[in-house]
Scaffold this motif. Structure first.
Motif: not given
Length: 119
Positions: A18-36
């Motif tokens: 669960i922790g690895a999944a949330f961390t992966l989703i968070g890092s992917y969101g940090l890369l993918k989202l474009d506005q601050p």
């Protein structure tokens, strides 16, 4: 005694996944989202839950094997207190700069400088 250790190992494994999944989703969101303002949600929400789950797995493992300490609990408390506050400060700075008339610097001409964009 071995049944308790087996259940603790299963719980630790589930929390690690669960922790690895949330961390992966968070890092992917940090890369993918474009506005601050959109980017704030990925590390402050998903990654905080991911790291918290990983630390909880470490605490359960430490106490199940008899090597328990409160270091992980202190790290988790510090994380859950500081991450939302720092995200709130970043959001306030962005809103004040936007409302105050201060011009934000223009993004570079290249579209993929800070985001993951598939071509």
């Amino acid at each position: 005694m071995t049944d308790i250790l087996f259940l603790a190992e299963i719980l630790v494994a589930v929390l690690l996944i669960i922790g690895a999944a949330f961390t992966l989703i968070g890092s992917y969101g940090l890369l993918k989202l474009d506005q601050p303002m959109k980017r704030l949600h990925a590390p402050t929400k998903a990654s905080t839950l991911g790291v918290g789950s990983l630390l909880l797995a470490a605490m359960i493992h430490a106490f199940a094997t008899g090597d328990g300490s409160l270091h992980e609990m202190l790290v988790m408390a510090f994380l859950f207190v500081t991450a939302p506050i720092s995200g709130n400060f970043i959001a306030k700075v962005h809103l004040h700069r936007q409302r105050g008339g201060a011009e934000l610097p223009a993004p570079p001409e290249e579209e993929t400088w800070a985001t993951y964009a598939e071509k």
